[in-house]
Design an enzyme around this catalytic site. Sequence first.
Site, PDB file in Angstrom:
ATOM      1  N   GLY A  47      -2.743 -20.229 -36.150  1.00  0.00           N
ATOM      2  CA  GLY A  47      -3.905 -21.040 -35.790  1.00  0.00           C
ATOM      3  C   GLY A  47      -3.737 -21.369 -34.322  1.00  0.00           C
ATOM      4  O   GLY A  47      -3.572 -20.482 -33.497  1.00  0.00           O
ATOM      5  N   GLU A  48      -3.685 -22.648 -34.017  1.00  0.00           N
ATOM      6  CA  GLU A  48      -3.502 -23.064 -32.620  1.00  0.00           C
ATOM      7  C   GLU A  48      -2.346 -24.061 -32.601  1.00  0.00           C
ATOM      8  O   GLU A  48      -2.444 -25.154 -33.167  1.00  0.00           O
ATOM      9  CB  GLU A  48      -4.816 -23.679 -32.131  1.00  0.00           C
ATOM     10  CG  GLU A  48      -5.125 -23.328 -30.698  1.00  0.00           C
ATOM     11  CD  GLU A  48      -4.183 -24.030 -29.730  1.00  0.00           C
ATOM     12  OE1 GLU A  48      -3.690 -23.378 -28.782  1.00  0.00           O
ATOM     13  OE2 GLU A  48      -3.914 -25.223 -29.933  1.00  0.00           O
ATOM     14  N   SER A  49      -1.264 -23.672 -31.947  1.00  0.00           N
ATOM     15  CA  SER A  49      -0.035 -24.470 -32.064  1.00  0.00           C
ATOM     16  C   SER A  49      -0.176 -25.870 -31.471  1.00  0.00           C
ATOM     17  O   SER A  49       0.412 -26.825 -31.990  1.00  0.00           O
ATOM     18  CB  SER A  49       1.146 -23.729 -31.420  1.00  0.00           C
ATOM     19  OG  SER A  49       0.879 -23.435 -30.075  1.00  0.00           O
ATOM     20  N   CYS A  79       2.979 -16.773 -36.379  1.00  0.00           N
ATOM     21  CA  CYS A  79       2.202 -16.880 -35.147  1.00  0.00           C
ATOM     22  C   CYS A  79       2.273 -18.311 -34.587  1.00  0.00           C
ATOM     23  O   CYS A  79       3.340 -18.740 -34.183  1.00  0.00           O
ATOM     24  CB  CYS A  79       0.793 -16.374 -35.384  1.00  0.00           C
ATOM     25  SG  CYS A  79       0.017 -15.898 -33.833  1.00  0.00           S
ATOM     26  N   ARG A 105       4.051 -18.049 -25.371  1.00  0.00           N
ATOM     27  CA  ARG A 105       2.727 -18.008 -26.022  1.00  0.00           C
ATOM     28  C   ARG A 105       1.832 -16.954 -25.383  1.00  0.00           C
ATOM     29  O   ARG A 105       1.983 -16.647 -24.209  1.00  0.00           O
ATOM     30  CB  ARG A 105       2.040 -19.377 -25.906  1.00  0.00           C
ATOM     31  CG  ARG A 105       2.775 -20.446 -26.658  1.00  0.00           C
ATOM     32  CD  ARG A 105       2.145 -21.794 -26.412  1.00  0.00           C
ATOM     33  NE  ARG A 105       0.785 -21.863 -26.963  1.00  0.00           N
ATOM     34  CZ  ARG A 105      -0.041 -22.874 -26.725  1.00  0.00           C
ATOM     35  NH1 ARG A 105       0.316 -23.863 -25.942  1.00  0.00           N
ATOM     36  NH2 ARG A 105      -1.235 -22.871 -27.261  1.00  0.00           N
ATOM     37  N   ILE A 133      -2.749 -11.601 -33.211  1.00  0.00           N
ATOM     38  CA  ILE A 133      -3.916 -12.233 -32.564  1.00  0.00           C
ATOM     39  C   ILE A 133      -3.403 -13.240 -31.532  1.00  0.00           C
ATOM     40  O   ILE A 133      -2.789 -14.238 -31.899  1.00  0.00           O
ATOM     41  CB  ILE A 133      -4.808 -12.968 -33.587  1.00  0.00           C
ATOM     42  CG1 ILE A 133      -5.222 -12.024 -34.721  1.00  0.00           C
ATOM     43  CG2 ILE A 133      -6.038 -13.568 -32.896  1.00  0.00           C
ATOM     44  CD1 ILE A 133      -5.873 -12.736 -35.893  1.00  0.00           C
ATOM     45  N   ARG A 134      -3.662 -12.955 -30.270  1.00  0.00           N
ATOM     46  CA  ARG A 134      -3.139 -13.817 -29.190  1.00  0.00           C
ATOM     47  C   ARG A 134      -1.716 -14.278 -29.525  1.00  0.00           C
ATOM     48  O   ARG A 134      -1.391 -15.464 -29.536  1.00  0.00           O
ATOM     49  CB  ARG A 134      -4.065 -15.023 -28.958  1.00  0.00           C
ATOM     50  CG  ARG A 134      -5.421 -14.587 -28.394  1.00  0.00           C
ATOM     51  CD  ARG A 134      -6.403 -15.730 -28.255  1.00  0.00           C
ATOM     52  NE  ARG A 134      -5.888 -16.847 -27.450  1.00  0.00           N
ATOM     53  CZ  ARG A 134      -5.762 -16.827 -26.130  1.00  0.00           C
ATOM     54  NH1 ARG A 134      -6.062 -15.757 -25.438  1.00  0.00           N
ATOM     55  NH2 ARG A 134      -5.306 -17.887 -25.500  1.00  0.00           N
ATOM     56  N   HIS A 169       0.336 -12.130 -37.994  1.00  0.00           N
ATOM     57  CA  HIS A 169      -0.290 -12.691 -39.195  1.00  0.00           C
ATOM     58  C   HIS A 169      -0.078 -11.707 -40.345  1.00  0.00           C
ATOM     59  O   HIS A 169      -0.837 -10.747 -40.473  1.00  0.00           O
ATOM     60  CB  HIS A 169      -1.798 -12.851 -38.976  1.00  0.00           C
ATOM     61  CG  HIS A 169      -2.180 -13.986 -38.092  1.00  0.00           C
ATOM     62  ND1 HIS A 169      -2.612 -15.196 -38.571  1.00  0.00           N
ATOM     63  CD2 HIS A 169      -2.187 -14.098 -36.750  1.00  0.00           C
ATOM     64  CE1 HIS A 169      -2.880 -16.006 -37.568  1.00  0.00           C
ATOM     65  NE2 HIS A 169      -2.619 -15.355 -36.436  1.00  0.00           N
ATOM     66  N   GLU A 171      -0.637 -12.438 -43.335  1.00  0.00           N
ATOM     67  CA  GLU A 171      -1.567 -12.835 -44.400  1.00  0.00           C
ATOM     68  C   GLU A 171      -2.970 -12.262 -44.188  1.00  0.00           C
ATOM     69  O   GLU A 171      -3.835 -12.416 -45.032  1.00  0.00           O
ATOM     70  CB  GLU A 171      -1.610 -14.374 -44.507  1.00  0.00           C
ATOM     71  CG  GLU A 171      -2.464 -15.113 -43.490  1.00  0.00           C
ATOM     72  CD  GLU A 171      -1.902 -15.120 -42.060  1.00  0.00           C
ATOM     73  OE1 GLU A 171      -0.864 -14.478 -41.808  1.00  0.00           O
ATOM     74  OE2 GLU A 171      -2.542 -15.741 -41.201  1.00  0.00           O
TER      75      GLU A 171
HETATM   76  N1  GLN Z   1      -2.214 -18.389 -29.283  1.00  0.00           N
HETATM   77  C1  GLN Z   1      -2.000 -19.312 -30.343  1.00  0.00           C
HETATM   78  C2  GLN Z   1      -1.110 -20.467 -29.881  1.00  0.00           C
HETATM   79  O1  GLN Z   1      -0.564 -20.439 -28.849  1.00  0.00           O
HETATM   80  C3  GLN Z   1      -1.387 -18.651 -31.547  1.00  0.00           C
HETATM   81  C4  GLN Z   1      -2.334 -17.619 -32.104  1.00  0.00           C
HETATM   82  C5  GLN Z   1      -2.288 -17.426 -33.563  1.00  0.00           C
HETATM   83  O2  GLN Z   1      -1.693 -18.202 -34.323  1.00  0.00           O
HETATM   84  N2  GLN Z   1      -2.960 -16.381 -33.978  1.00  0.00           N
HETATM   85  O3  GLN Z   1      -0.947 -21.410 -30.561  1.00  0.00           O
END
Ligand code: GLN
Length: 203
Positions: A47-49, A79, A105, A133-134, A169, A171
């Site tokens: 998600g977004e850390s 992730c 990151r 993903i990113r 990911h 999942e």
């Molecule tokens: N770029 C996100 C972060 O820095 C991580 C991306 C993800 O969980 N798919 O938190």
Amino acid sequence: MLKVGVLALQGAVAEHISLIEQVGATAIQIKRKEQLADIDGLIIPGGESTTIGKLLRRFDFIEAITQFSDQKKPILGTCAGMIVLAKSVEGQEPHLGLMDIHVVRNAYGRQQESFETSLYLKGLERQLQAVFIRAPLIDSIGENVEVIAEHEGRIVAAKQEHLLAVSFHPELTDDTGLHQYFVNMIKQYSKETHHTKALSITN
Ligand code: GLN
């Protein structure tokens, strides 16, 4: 039946729940720290850390998850979840700071912001489908950390005793391999804890 919690503050929760159930364990959404007492292992999703870290602090999870880890209960970070687990994060303060890895990151270039590939995972002994993903990467590891997968020479999965972290990911594919691997880790650690408890009773 083993119970696996998925931290449900933000991120890809439902997909982890489904894969855990496919490998024959019970999956539980974790929204309050008290629920940690009921589970044998925990997944911190992608998600977004920064958001996950903020919510961990707001709902008082930091100490509770640290205690969970002190009991050698397995934790999988995927992730953003891996960033949350790391002891050191490039250019910022760590969140849980539990695993002896240094992560960077958003380490993949723009044209590669998201991609799917297959990776050989040590311990599973086969190729695993993985979506990036990113994604962060693991830049360096402590001496108790074992590399379990690499992608083009970069570390993308690592294990330190009961802690498992992956850049990708698992999942977002139909591949249950990593969830099976994590559930096996939980079985192994719950046996060891019971064994230690039994020893302390007989002594
Ligand atoms: N770029 C996100 C972060 O820095 C991580 C991306 C993800 O969980 N798919 O938190």
